[in-house]
Design a protein around this motif. Structure first.
Motif, mmCIF file in Angstrom:
data_model
loop_
_atom_site.group_PDB
_atom_site.id
_atom_site.type_symbol
_atom_site.label_atom_id
_atom_site.label_comp_id
_atom_site.label_asym_id
_atom_site.label_seq_id
_atom_site.Cartn_x
_atom_site.Cartn_y
_atom_site.Cartn_z
ATOM 1 N N ASP A 1 -9.590 -0.092 11.779
ATOM 2 C CA ASP A 1 -9.289 -0.196 10.358
ATOM 3 C C ASP A 1 -8.312 0.735 9.862
ATOM 4 N N GLU A 2 -8.729 1.930 10.286
ATOM 5 C CA GLU A 2 -7.561 3.124 9.955
ATOM 6 C C GLU A 2 -6.169 2.947 10.528
ATOM 7 N N SER A 3 -6.128 2.121 11.639
ATOM 8 C CA SER A 3 -4.744 1.835 12.315
ATOM 9 C C SER A 3 -4.202 0.609 11.472
ATOM 10 N N LEU A 4 -4.790 -0.168 10.892
ATOM 11 C CA LEU A 4 -4.307 -1.220 10.094
ATOM 12 C C LEU A 4 -3.883 -0.660 8.559
ATOM 13 N N LYS A 5 -4.541 0.027 8.212
ATOM 14 C CA LYS A 5 -4.226 1.028 6.931
ATOM 15 C C LYS A 5 -2.949 1.682 6.874
ATOM 16 N N CYS A 6 -2.732 2.147 8.156
ATOM 17 C CA CYS A 6 -1.153 3.000 8.253
ATOM 18 C C CYS A 6 -0.180 2.001 8.449
ATOM 19 N N MET A 7 -0.406 0.640 9.043
ATOM 20 C CA MET A 7 0.486 -0.319 9.120
ATOM 21 C C MET A 7 0.742 -0.955 7.952
ATOM 22 N N LYS A 8 -0.302 -1.101 7.099
ATOM 23 C CA LYS A 8 -0.168 -1.846 5.688
ATOM 24 C C LYS A 8 0.684 -0.990 4.649
ATOM 25 N N ASP A 9 0.389 0.384 4.799
ATOM 26 C CA ASP A 9 1.236 1.244 3.711
ATOM 27 C C ASP A 9 2.675 1.125 4.168
ATOM 28 N N ILE A 10 3.119 1.059 5.375
ATOM 29 C CA ILE A 10 4.479 0.871 5.777
ATOM 30 C C ILE A 10 4.855 -0.554 5.287
ATOM 31 N N TYR A 11 4.081 -1.563 5.627
ATOM 32 C CA TYR A 11 4.552 -2.961 5.008
ATOM 33 C C TYR A 11 4.769 -3.094 3.671
ATOM 34 N N GLU A 12 3.890 -2.583 2.698
ATOM 35 C CA GLU A 12 4.253 -2.833 1.418
ATOM 36 C C GLU A 12 5.540 -2.330 0.854
ATOM 37 N N VAL A 13 6.325 -1.292 1.499
ATOM 38 C CA VAL A 13 7.471 -0.780 1.120
ATOM 39 C C VAL A 13 8.605 -1.422 2.039
ATOM 40 N N ASP A 14 8.144 -1.513 3.440
ATOM 41 C CA ASP A 14 9.562 -2.038 4.337
ATOM 42 C C ASP A 14 8.785 -2.826 5.421
ATOM 43 N N ALA A 15 8.772 -3.996 4.969
ATOM 44 C CA ALA A 15 8.081 -5.188 6.313
ATOM 45 C C ALA A 15 8.983 -5.219 7.485
ATOM 46 N N GLY A 16 10.182 -4.791 7.201
ATOM 47 C CA GLY A 16 10.973 -4.894 8.472
ATOM 48 C C GLY A 16 10.956 -3.912 9.434
ATOM 49 N N TYR A 17 10.055 -2.865 8.985
ATOM 50 C CA TYR A 17 10.021 -1.542 9.962
ATOM 51 C C TYR A 17 9.357 -2.005 11.369
ATOM 52 N N LYS A 18 10.134 -2.008 12.451
ATOM 53 C CA LYS A 18 9.546 -2.027 13.616
ATOM 54 C C LYS A 18 8.679 -3.443 13.812
ATOM 55 N N ASP A 19 7.303 -3.317 14.115
ATOM 56 C CA ASP A 19 6.716 -4.357 14.361
ATOM 57 C C ASP A 19 5.463 -4.585 13.400
ATOM 58 N N VAL A 20 5.760 -3.888 12.271
ATOM 59 C CA VAL A 20 4.554 -3.792 11.543
ATOM 60 C C VAL A 20 4.143 -5.061 10.773
ATOM 61 N N THR A 21 5.195 -5.945 10.429
ATOM 62 C CA THR A 21 4.900 -7.158 9.993
ATOM 63 C C THR A 21 3.803 -8.075 10.730
ATOM 64 N N GLN A 22 4.163 -8.252 12.180
ATOM 65 C CA GLN A 22 3.368 -8.786 13.129
ATOM 66 C C GLN A 22 2.133 -8.324 13.277
ATOM 67 N N ARG A 23 2.006 -6.956 13.146
ATOM 68 C CA ARG A 23 0.296 -6.165 13.244
ATOM 69 C C ARG A 23 -0.247 -6.552 11.968
ATOM 70 N N VAL A 24 0.353 -6.456 10.685
ATOM 71 C CA VAL A 24 -0.238 -6.795 9.831
ATOM 72 C C VAL A 24 -0.822 -8.119 9.494
ATOM 73 N N GLU A 25 0.110 -9.155 9.744
ATOM 74 C CA GLU A 25 -0.195 -10.714 9.559
ATOM 75 C C GLU A 25 -1.269 -10.930 10.419
ATOM 76 N N GLN A 26 -1.298 -10.513 11.725
ATOM 77 C CA GLN A 26 -2.262 -10.738 12.907
ATOM 78 C C GLN A 26 -3.599 -10.498 12.156
ATOM 79 N N SER A 27 -3.628 -9.599 11.415
ATOM 80 C CA SER A 27 -5.039 -8.945 11.100
ATOM 81 C C SER A 27 -5.783 -10.028 10.245
ATOM 82 N N TYR A 28 -4.887 -10.863 9.530
ATOM 83 C CA TYR A 28 -5.591 -11.949 8.426
ATOM 84 C C TYR A 28 -5.787 -13.345 9.428
#
Length: 470
Positions: A441-468
């Motif tokens: 949960d803590e890991s996903l929150k970090c990735m979502k914080d980045i995703y909200e402003v820069d979905a193209g950063y590294k692999d955050v999109t893949q990590r966030v979308e997989q969580s759904y």
């Protein structure tokens, strides 16, 4: 006052001079200093003796602390003697310099007294000694260059101005004066006494063009090759000429900056190495050039091997040997960068930015234990604080101290408002560590914080979308 040579010394002074040289060979520095000081009392303009005296004093005083200050009564008394008895002021300054040979104010006293006694070479030597102790003192370097010009040593003045520009490329006065000194030196060598326009008085138009090219800061490869063609034959006939060797080295370096080829790099390295040997390794600027060029040599070889491997060499029988060489080169480069960063810290131990840079290089070299104390100190620098905490997190993570890494990242992130590149890197690293700790949960929150402003950063999109889920 004319310079006194060794042959012009009295029989007694010449005998003392030979004893002094022998004492230096035996490392009996105190005795050698006493002998040379006695010689200078009889022959104050024996410049070779004064230079030898200073070199011995520097060796003898190395590592020793002195409580003598430039603001001592010695300096005040000497200032009063400059006009009344400049030779006495020189002797007073010289005696005081014995324990602090690079002291700026005492050397300034020696300079003023020498100028009053019409001993301009000694005055210039005093300024050179200050610069030797503080190679970045451009104010003194300007004064030295101006004095050299008044002495008719335009070539030497030009070299000083060139060094100033190397230290501070924005010093427009030094840039201009370097060009002027070069023109004056060439005019002097050409035998001109008066000229409104040196170009108009030149008999050879090609020589005029060559001079203008030499004075330019930016040169084309063709201009550089032309100058190398002119200077190399001169150097072959006078290979002990330090200034000429340095000038050719700089030309090869300029050529490499434009061509980025191995020939130019090796030419620059060869002539800077030759210059270093001529100066006994005493010129820090040349030493830095050699270090930088060696790094560039390594980079060229690394790029060459990597290109070879990418182009199919990876399947070659010699691939393993090349990979081993590649790792060795990278390790050598990392070691050199650490060494250079450490030297900078040793010269300026209170500079926290340099501490940060050392810590950064230590991490790249995989020396995490050594990096931690440097970065902990660097945190005290507001300009480097956040980056230092980020690197500290990397150190703790590499050592398996995941809780300490998280603490550093949390502290850094809490101090940052904008989601800039540094904060994104910190949050991403923190998310990976939480993942290693099993805290999804803590890991996903970090990735979502980045995703909200820069979905193209590294692999955050893949990590966030997989969580759904699918």
């Amino acid at each position: 006052m004319p310079i006194t040579t060794e042959k012009e010394l009295s029989d007694n002074s010449r005998s003392l001079w030979l004893k002094a040289i022998h004492a230096v060979e035996l490392r009996n520095y105190g005795y050698a200093i006493s002998l040379i000081q006695n010689i200078l009392k009889e022959a104050p303009n024996f410049l070779d003796g004064r230079k030898r005296l200073r070199s011995v004093e520097i060796i003898a005083s190395a590592g020793k602390k002195s409580f003598l200050s430039g603001f001592s009564t010695v300096s005040l008394k000497g200032a009063g003697l400059v006009k009344k008895d400049p030779i006495a002021a020189i002797e007073l300054a010289e005696k005081s310099l014995e324990s602090v040979p690079h002291d700026a104010q005492l050397n300034h006293l020696l300079k003023e007294a020498a100028k009053a006694a019409q001993m301009l070479e000694t005055a210039a030597f005093a300024l050179e000694t200050i610069v030797q102790g503080n190679p970045k003192d451009t104010k003194v370097m300007h004064e030295l260059a101006e004095l050299l010009l008044t002495m008719g040593r335009a070539d030497d003045a030009g070299n000083v101005y060139t060094k100033i520009v190397e230290i501070d490329p924005t010093d427009l006065k030094a840039v201009k004066n370097s060009k002027d000194a070069s023109a004056i030196d060439s005019m002097k060598k050409g035998g001109w006494q008066e000229a409104k326009s040196y170009r108009d008085l030149m008999n050879n138009k090609e020589e005029a063009i060559s001079l203008e090219q030499k004075s330019r800061v930016v040169k084309s490869v063709e201009m550089i090759d032309q100058q190398l063609g002119e200077l190399t034959p001169e150097w072959e006939a006078a290979q002990q000429n330090v200034d000429l060797s340095r000038r050719i080295a700089r030309l090869w370096e300029d050529r490499f900056d434009q061509r980025r080829d191995e020939e130019s790099l090796e030419g620059a390295y060869y002539y800077y190495h030759h210059t270093s040997e001529l100066t006994g390794g005493a010129d820090p600027a040349v030493a830095r050039k050699l270090s930088n060029l060696q790094l560039q040599r390594i980079d060229l070889r690394i790029n060459s091997i990597e290109q070879w491997l990418n182009d199919g060499g990876d399947q070659h029988d010699e691939a393993e040997a090349h990979r081993d060489e590649l790792e060795a080169l990278k390790a050598e480069k990392a070691g050199m960068l650490v060494s250079e960063a450490r030297k900078r810290v040793e010269r300026n131990p209170t500079d926290l930015q340099l501490r940060f840079e050392l810590g950064e290089q230590l991490i790249r070299a995989g020396q995490f234990n050594e990096a931690i104390p440097e970065l902990q100190r660097a945190k005290q620098n507001p300009n480097a604080r956040l980056k230092a905490m980020n690197l500290l997190g990397q150190c703790y993570s590499a050592k398996g101290m995941l809780d300490l890494a998280i603490k550093q990242y949390q502290e850094a992130a809490s101090e940052m408002v904008a989601m800039d590149a540094v904060k994104k890197e910190i949050l991403y690293s923190m998310g990976l560590i939480y993942e290693r700790m099993g805290k999804k949960d803590e890991s996903l929150k970090c990735m979502k914080d980045i995703y909200e402003v820069d979905a193209g950063y590294k692999d955050v999109t893949q990590r966030v979308e997989q969580s759904y889920g699918p």
